[in-house]
Motif scaffolding. Structure first.
Motif, mmCIF file in Angstrom:
data_model
loop_
_atom_site.group_PDB
_atom_site.id
_atom_site.type_symbol
_atom_site.label_atom_id
_atom_site.label_comp_id
_atom_site.label_asym_id
_atom_site.label_seq_id
_atom_site.Cartn_x
_atom_site.Cartn_y
_atom_site.Cartn_z
ATOM 1 N N TYR A 1 -8.053 -5.130 14.037
ATOM 2 C CA TYR A 1 -6.885 -5.363 13.191
ATOM 3 C C TYR A 1 -7.163 -6.385 12.095
ATOM 4 O O TYR A 1 -6.501 -6.365 11.051
ATOM 5 C CB TYR A 1 -5.686 -5.762 14.037
ATOM 6 C CG TYR A 1 -5.084 -4.581 14.756
ATOM 7 C CD1 TYR A 1 -4.432 -3.583 14.052
ATOM 8 C CD2 TYR A 1 -5.199 -4.441 16.137
ATOM 9 C CE1 TYR A 1 -3.899 -2.477 14.691
ATOM 10 C CE2 TYR A 1 -4.670 -3.342 16.792
ATOM 11 C CZ TYR A 1 -4.024 -2.363 16.055
ATOM 12 O OH TYR A 1 -3.504 -1.262 16.691
ATOM 13 N N ARG B 1 -5.281 -13.613 6.416
ATOM 14 C CA ARG B 1 -4.926 -13.206 7.775
ATOM 15 C C ARG B 1 -6.147 -12.670 8.522
ATOM 16 O O ARG B 1 -6.311 -12.922 9.724
ATOM 17 C CB ARG B 1 -3.807 -12.158 7.720
ATOM 18 C CG ARG B 1 -2.526 -12.691 7.073
ATOM 19 C CD ARG B 1 -1.350 -11.789 7.336
ATOM 20 N NE ARG B 1 -1.446 -10.494 6.691
ATOM 21 C CZ ARG B 1 -1.014 -10.223 5.466
ATOM 22 N NH1 ARG B 1 -0.464 -11.189 4.721
ATOM 23 N NH2 ARG B 1 -1.120 -9.011 4.964
ATOM 24 N N ALA C 1 -6.289 -5.264 8.297
ATOM 25 C CA ALA C 1 -5.422 -6.041 7.410
ATOM 26 C C ALA C 1 -5.779 -5.828 5.950
ATOM 27 O O ALA C 1 -4.926 -5.966 5.063
ATOM 28 C CB ALA C 1 -5.524 -7.528 7.753
ATOM 29 N N THR D 1 4.493 -14.437 5.507
ATOM 30 C CA THR D 1 4.566 -13.129 4.853
ATOM 31 C C THR D 1 3.924 -13.140 3.470
ATOM 32 O O THR D 1 3.616 -12.085 2.917
ATOM 33 C CB THR D 1 6.028 -12.663 4.722
ATOM 34 O OG1 THR D 1 6.775 -13.648 4.000
ATOM 35 C CG2 THR D 1 6.658 -12.427 6.079
ATOM 36 N N PRO E 1 5.944 -7.046 4.807
ATOM 37 C CA PRO E 1 6.110 -7.391 6.219
ATOM 38 C C PRO E 1 7.559 -7.284 6.656
ATOM 39 O O PRO E 1 8.481 -7.481 5.856
ATOM 40 C CB PRO E 1 5.617 -8.839 6.292
ATOM 41 C CG PRO E 1 4.723 -9.003 5.096
ATOM 42 C CD PRO E 1 5.326 -8.140 4.032
ATOM 43 N N GLN F 1 -5.143 -1.146 3.586
ATOM 44 C CA GLN F 1 -3.756 -0.712 3.651
ATOM 45 C C GLN F 1 -3.549 0.575 2.859
ATOM 46 O O GLN F 1 -4.108 0.756 1.778
ATOM 47 C CB GLN F 1 -2.846 -1.814 3.104
ATOM 48 C CG GLN F 1 -2.976 -3.122 3.870
ATOM 49 C CD GLN F 1 -2.042 -4.180 3.345
ATOM 50 O OE1 GLN F 1 -0.919 -3.869 2.955
ATOM 51 N NE2 GLN F 1 -2.485 -5.423 3.326
ATOM 52 N N ASN G 1 3.516 -10.445 9.755
ATOM 53 C CA ASN G 1 4.734 -10.781 10.491
ATOM 54 C C ASN G 1 4.502 -11.968 11.418
ATOM 55 O O ASN G 1 3.375 -12.216 11.861
ATOM 56 C CB ASN G 1 5.179 -9.586 11.337
ATOM 57 C CG ASN G 1 5.403 -8.345 10.506
ATOM 58 O OD1 ASN G 1 6.271 -8.323 9.641
ATOM 59 N ND2 ASN G 1 4.623 -7.308 10.754
ATOM 60 N N PRO H 1 -1.728 -6.427 15.506
ATOM 61 C CA PRO H 1 -1.255 -5.667 14.340
ATOM 62 C C PRO H 1 -0.091 -6.324 13.634
ATOM 63 O O PRO H 1 0.022 -6.252 12.406
ATOM 64 C CB PRO H 1 -0.861 -4.303 14.926
ATOM 65 C CG PRO H 1 -0.650 -4.549 16.372
ATOM 66 C CD PRO H 1 -1.583 -5.651 16.748
ATOM 67 N N ARG I 1 4.758 -1.855 0.299
ATOM 68 C CA ARG I 1 4.803 -2.220 1.715
ATOM 69 C C ARG I 1 4.956 -3.732 1.850
ATOM 70 O O ARG I 1 4.202 -4.483 1.241
ATOM 71 C CB ARG I 1 3.537 -1.754 2.425
ATOM 72 C CG ARG I 1 3.409 -0.240 2.514
ATOM 73 C CD ARG I 1 2.138 0.162 3.253
ATOM 74 N NE ARG I 1 2.039 1.594 3.394
ATOM 75 C CZ ARG I 1 2.545 2.296 4.417
ATOM 76 N NH1 ARG I 1 3.185 1.649 5.389
ATOM 77 N NH2 ARG I 1 2.411 3.604 4.478
ATOM 78 N N ALA J 1 -0.313 -7.602 9.690
ATOM 79 C CA ALA J 1 0.594 -7.063 8.677
ATOM 80 C C ALA J 1 1.452 -8.133 8.022
ATOM 81 O O ALA J 1 2.263 -7.826 7.147
ATOM 82 C CB ALA J 1 1.491 -5.990 9.296
ATOM 83 N N PRO K 1 -4.038 -10.549 2.723
ATOM 84 C CA PRO K 1 -4.745 -9.881 3.812
ATOM 85 C C PRO K 1 -6.043 -10.590 4.184
ATOM 86 O O PRO K 1 -6.387 -10.675 5.364
ATOM 87 C CB PRO K 1 -5.009 -8.485 3.244
ATOM 88 C CG PRO K 1 -3.890 -8.259 2.282
ATOM 89 C CD PRO K 1 -3.647 -9.599 1.659
#
Length: 266
Positions: free
Chosen positions: A116, A68, A120, A61, A143, A123, A172, A166, A141, A170, A65
């Motif tokens: 996705y 990821r 990422a 988490t 996770p 946002q 997770n 997704p 925002r 995000a 971005p």
């Protein structure tokens, strides 16, 4: 000589067995041949995988971005490199025509990963402002943490990617359970992604309805996602309400077919 396929769960970056050792058969619908087994996961195994995903979430988490995004793009490239293996796995387990998987569903799955990966880094920002003198208010925002997901037998590979991409983008971690009759391509996907992602970020368990019930009843997931029947969705929504899990329900799909008089049904 026919090779028997013996699937295992994928937990913490490794293939693992279940406590009971119970299995479900893998059947080729085009021939009726039973060509392997998948594990039948129960509560003790679910508890272990949820704890693994929860532990991995503490660091995942906090990734950026950009980090990821790069990993999702690497997974997409790996799926392209092993496309033939994925097509064979999907077609044997579902009975689908090769062209449908090779030319439609696999390219769509790879495109979803890349979509996705880009999302990422794009946002939405909530409104911010001074709504009370001396104080600034804004929405942040974050996770959810662990996402538990169940997919159906209709599009095993494509739906698996549509669920995990997704959630991972995000920030997770994921515990995925494919349909009990069609887990092969999702299991292969988990192994491929596991070569890119940190251990425990993407986990996969095989099993039946009771396995899914154990997943939604567990305290670890903050969100449960299912593709299935309306009845299944009602049961999930009721269970998720007990501790206010978020629920994403894709239910009641229709796939009509017309069989003409000249069809050779036999």
């Amino acid at each position: 000589m026919t090779t028997t396929l013996e699937l295992q769960n994928f937990v913490g970056g490794e293939r693992v067995g279940t406590v009971s050792g119970a299995t479900l058969p893998l059947v080729d619908p085009s021939s009726g041949e039973e060509y392997g087994t998948s594990p039948l996961t129960r509560w003790t195994d679910v508890d272990e995988v949820m704890r693994t995903a929860g532990a991995a979430a503490r660091s995942w988490t906090q990734t950026t971005p950009g980090q990821r995004q790069r990993m999702l793009l690497r997974i997409a490239e790996a799926l392209e490199e092993r496309s033939e293996e994925l097509v064979v796995a999907e077609c044997r387990n579902t009975g689908k025509p090769w062209a449908v998987v090779r030319e439609q569903e696999l390219p769509q799955a790879i495109d979803l990963l890349r979509f996705y990966a880009a999302a990422a880094r794009v946002q939405e920002a909530g409104a911010a402002g001074e709504y009370e003198p001396g104080h600034t208010s804004f929405a942040r925002r974050e996770p959810i943490g662990v996402c538990a997901q169940v997919t159906s037998w209709t599009h095993p590979l494509l739906l698996a990617v549509a669920r995990i991409a997704p959630a991972l983008a995000a920030g997770n971690t994921v515990v995925l359970k494919p349909a009990e009759t069609t887990p092969v391509s999702a299991s292969l996907l988990a192994g491929i992604a596991g070569e890119v992602l940190p251990p425990g970020v993407l986990n996969l368990i095989c099993g039946d309805r009771d396995s899914g019930r154990a997943m939604v009843a567990h305290e670890a997931p903050g969100m449960f996602s299912i593709t299935g029947t309306v009845r299944s969705g009602m049961e999930v929504a009721a269970s998720a309400a007990a501790d206010l899990k978020r629920a994403h329900l894709q239910l009641g799909g229709k796939a009509p077919a017309v069989v003409f008089d000249d069809a050779d049904v036999e």
